[in-house]
Design a protein around this motif. Sequence first.
Motif, PDB file in Angstrom:
ATOM      1  N   HIS A 213      34.105  34.832  45.238  1.00  0.00           N
ATOM      2  CA  HIS A 213      34.704  34.104  44.704  1.00  0.00           C
ATOM      3  C   HIS A 213      36.004  34.824  43.959  1.00  0.00           C
ATOM      4  CE1 HIS A 213      32.755  30.033  44.287  1.00  0.00           C
ATOM      5  NE2 HIS A 213      31.894  30.996  44.635  1.00  0.00           N
ATOM      6  N   LYS A 214      37.634  34.994  43.819  1.00  0.00           N
ATOM      7  CA  LYS A 214      38.317  35.550  43.172  1.00  0.00           C
ATOM      8  C   LYS A 214      38.247  35.414  42.042  1.00  0.00           C
ATOM      9  CE  LYS A 214      43.575  36.393  43.098  1.00  0.00           C
ATOM     10  NZ  LYS A 214      45.003  36.598  43.456  1.00  0.00           N
ATOM     11  N   ASN A 215      38.052  36.808  41.212  1.00  0.00           N
ATOM     12  CA  ASN A 215      38.652  37.251  39.444  1.00  0.00           C
ATOM     13  C   ASN A 215      39.601  36.866  38.939  1.00  0.00           C
ATOM     14  OD1 ASN A 215      37.755  36.851  36.965  1.00  0.00           O
ATOM     15  ND2 ASN A 215      36.597  38.947  37.384  1.00  0.00           N
ATOM     16  N   PHE A 216      40.084  35.714  38.656  1.00  0.00           N
ATOM     17  CA  PHE A 216      41.706  35.843  37.964  1.00  0.00           C
ATOM     18  C   PHE A 216      41.845  36.276  36.521  1.00  0.00           C
ATOM     19  CE2 PHE A 216      41.916  31.667  40.778  1.00  0.00           C
ATOM     20  CZ  PHE A 216      42.364  32.272  42.046  1.00  0.00           C
ATOM     21  N   ASN A 217      40.175  36.346  35.582  1.00  0.00           N
ATOM     22  CA  ASN A 217      40.526  37.090  34.495  1.00  0.00           C
ATOM     23  C   ASN A 217      41.074  38.795  34.564  1.00  0.00           C
ATOM     24  OD1 ASN A 217      40.127  34.179  33.489  1.00  0.00           O
ATOM     25  ND2 ASN A 217      38.494  34.557  33.445  1.00  0.00           N
ATOM     26  N   ASP A 218      40.196  39.110  35.385  1.00  0.00           N
ATOM     27  CA  ASP A 218      40.179  40.637  35.174  1.00  0.00           C
ATOM     28  C   ASP A 218      39.842  41.289  36.510  1.00  0.00           C
ATOM     29  OD1 ASP A 218      37.843  39.882  35.501  1.00  0.00           O
ATOM     30  OD2 ASP A 218      36.882  41.329  33.136  1.00  0.00           O
ATOM     31  N   GLY A 219      40.592  40.358  38.095  1.00  0.00           N
ATOM     32  CA  GLY A 219      40.622  41.023  39.364  1.00  0.00           C
ATOM     33  C   GLY A 219      39.157  41.092  39.212  1.00  0.00           C
ATOM     34  N   GLY A 220      39.374  41.759  40.563  1.00  0.00           N
ATOM     35  CA  GLY A 220      38.292  42.124  41.392  1.00  0.00           C
ATOM     36  C   GLY A 220      37.538  40.360  41.990  1.00  0.00           C
ATOM     37  N   CYS A 221      36.128  40.553  42.030  1.00  0.00           N
ATOM     38  CA  CYS A 221      35.668  38.700  42.769  1.00  0.00           C
ATOM     39  C   CYS A 221      34.333  38.915  42.099  1.00  0.00           C
ATOM     40  CB  CYS A 221      35.913  38.810  44.126  1.00  0.00           C
ATOM     41  SG  CYS A 221      35.089  39.234  45.000  1.00  0.00           S
TER      42      CYS A 221
ATOM     43  N   ARG B  60      29.822  40.003  39.170  1.00  0.00           N
ATOM     44  CA  ARG B  60      31.726  40.536  39.286  1.00  0.00           C
ATOM     45  C   ARG B  60      31.255  41.288  39.799  1.00  0.00           C
ATOM     46  NH1 ARG B  60      34.047  39.381  33.215  1.00  0.00           N
ATOM     47  NH2 ARG B  60      32.649  41.249  33.413  1.00  0.00           N
ATOM     48  N   VAL B  61      31.928  41.962  40.755  1.00  0.00           N
ATOM     49  CA  VAL B  61      32.603  43.644  40.870  1.00  0.00           C
ATOM     50  C   VAL B  61      34.450  43.648  40.923  1.00  0.00           C
ATOM     51  CG1 VAL B  61      30.567  43.545  42.656  1.00  0.00           C
ATOM     52  CG2 VAL B  61      32.625  41.947  43.282  1.00  0.00           C
ATOM     53  N   THR B  62      34.083  44.906  40.849  1.00  0.00           N
ATOM     54  CA  THR B  62      35.644  45.317  41.166  1.00  0.00           C
ATOM     55  C   THR B  62      36.941  45.448  42.305  1.00  0.00           C
ATOM     56  OG1 THR B  62      35.364  47.478  41.551  1.00  0.00           O
ATOM     57  CG2 THR B  62      35.522  47.002  39.367  1.00  0.00           C
ATOM     58  N   GLU B  63      35.823  44.639  42.983  1.00  0.00           N
ATOM     59  CA  GLU B  63      36.732  45.259  44.878  1.00  0.00           C
ATOM     60  C   GLU B  63      37.241  43.455  44.923  1.00  0.00           C
ATOM     61  OE1 GLU B  63      33.503  48.309  45.053  1.00  0.00           O
ATOM     62  OE2 GLU B  63      33.267  46.074  44.063  1.00  0.00           O
ATOM     63  N   SER B  64      38.877  43.658  45.165  1.00  0.00           N
ATOM     64  CA  SER B  64      39.386  42.722  45.877  1.00  0.00           C
ATOM     65  C   SER B  64      38.625  41.884  47.075  1.00  0.00           C
ATOM     66  CB  SER B  64      40.591  42.899  45.714  1.00  0.00           C
ATOM     67  OG  SER B  64      40.641  43.938  47.092  1.00  0.00           O
ATOM     68  N   LEU B  65      38.790  40.523  47.349  1.00  0.00           N
ATOM     69  CA  LEU B  65      38.688  39.536  48.725  1.00  0.00           C
ATOM     70  C   LEU B  65      38.582  40.284  49.293  1.00  0.00           C
ATOM     71  CD1 LEU B  65      39.065  35.847  47.362  1.00  0.00           C
ATOM     72  CD2 LEU B  65      37.100  37.484  47.732  1.00  0.00           C
ATOM     73  N   ASP B  66      40.400  41.100  49.848  1.00  0.00           N
ATOM     74  CA  ASP B  66      40.395  41.907  50.789  1.00  0.00           C
ATOM     75  C   ASP B  66      39.797  42.876  50.726  1.00  0.00           C
ATOM     76  OD1 ASP B  66      42.434  39.901  51.792  1.00  0.00           O
ATOM     77  OD2 ASP B  66      43.704  41.502  50.462  1.00  0.00           O
ATOM     78  N   GLU B  67      39.331  43.732  50.685  1.00  0.00           N
ATOM     79  CA  GLU B  67      38.224  44.720  50.459  1.00  0.00           C
ATOM     80  C   GLU B  67      36.938  45.040  51.231  1.00  0.00           C
ATOM     81  OE1 GLU B  67      40.101  48.237  46.600  1.00  0.00           O
ATOM     82  OE2 GLU B  67      39.499  46.214  46.228  1.00  0.00           O
ATOM     83  N   ILE B  68      36.379  43.535  49.916  1.00  0.00           N
ATOM     84  CA  ILE B  68      34.716  43.619  50.722  1.00  0.00           C
ATOM     85  C   ILE B  68      35.193  43.021  52.013  1.00  0.00           C
ATOM     86  CG2 ILE B  68      33.422  42.052  50.572  1.00  0.00           C
ATOM     87  CD1 ILE B  68      33.929  41.579  47.361  1.00  0.00           C
TER      88      ILE B  68
END
Length: 64
Positions: free
Chosen positions: A25-33, A45-53
């Motif tokens: 799930h995208k984390n809308f609060n502070d980036g990552g997912c 909660r991880v720092t990588e975005s969905l595209d990076e994953i």
Amino acid sequence: MFIRLTLNYSGEPILINLDMVTAFHKNFNDGGCWVDYVGGDIGYRVTESLDEIQALISARIMNP
């Protein structure tokens, strides 16, 4: 298959077993997912975005 991600709150690396993941799930609060695990009560909660994953998973499939 495992991929290495980075925990958002501590910056520590974590190995994620994709066989146990139920959703990203995208984390809308502070980036990552968010990464949800089987059982529903475990999530990271991880720092990588969905595209990076997605790129990490694709790279693992192409070069195991």
